[in-house]
Scaffold this active site. Sequence first.
Site, PDB file in Angstrom:
ATOM      1  CG  ASP A  51      -1.967  -1.057   1.192  1.00 53.69           C
ATOM      2  OD1 ASP A  51      -2.391  -1.427   0.085  1.00 53.69           O
ATOM      3  OD2 ASP A  51      -2.375  -1.532   2.276  1.00 53.69           O
ATOM      4  CE1 TYR A 109       3.811  -6.374   3.668  1.00 49.56           C
ATOM      5  CE2 TYR A 109       3.135  -8.674   3.610  1.00 49.56           C
ATOM      6  CZ  TYR A 109       3.197  -7.429   3.025  1.00 49.56           C
ATOM      7  OH  TYR A 109       2.646  -7.231   1.785  1.00 49.56           O
TER       8      TYR A 109
END
EC number: 5.4.99.12
Length: 270
Positions: A51, A109
């Site tokens: 994002d 992540y």
Amino acid sequence: MRLALGIRYNGQAYEGWQSQRSGRTVQDKLEAALAKFAAQPIGTLCAGRTDAGVHALMQVVHFDTTVEREPFSWMRGTNRFLPDDIAVQWAQPVPDEFHCRASALARRYLYVLSQSPVRPSLDSGRVGWSMHPLDGDAMRAAAALLVGKHDFSSFRASACQARSPVKDLRRIEITRVGSGDRCRWHFEFEADAFLHHMIRNLMGCLVRIGRGDERPEWITEVLEARSRKVAAPTFSANGLYFLGPLYDAKWGLPAEATLQAGGAPYDGPP
């Protein structure tokens, strides 16, 4: 010929990975650089669409081309046309059966959180922030309740396009770096795949528990509700890093992209 690239980028200046009409995305910049180097249009696919504001330590992309160059030339030549905050780390020919997204066995992540009474300055945009002290034991207890194969609908963005909210969250490691009221927290997540905003929504809940606003068991109530309305607000994108996908060693990719080697180490802000 099919080629895979490992890409590192600082996402602060971009509207995410995926190409947009504005042209201010990582994919747009990469494909423009590849086209200049190869002297032909090149379309890419990526392992994980980040994002706006999210960084990547090891994004993996692949593309098909008729242009024949040595892997080192692809890396150096593409970097010549990229902005300073995006860089190709390696290039590797792969079999036609390889697919950067479908062949991935896991994805990782990391969220880097600054705990300090004062907001970040030098690392602004590269770390998240909590002005309140956090309880590591409480956050780890909550994280343990999240590990496993679950329906993560409560942590899914409304715009998420995933076919199923069921994901296998294999690992969450929470590490404190430093002591006192000024320290860093590293939250590392590994799963088969992630939903849109899943990690930022998990972070919102873990930080709420770390502050003492909720008990660790509350995370189970949120998980079982399968409703975004009961979870904490989505946390900032600033400290989120895509550590990269992990593949079987049979594809011949560098060690930092293989499951057997454990993936790429984090070397960002301490």
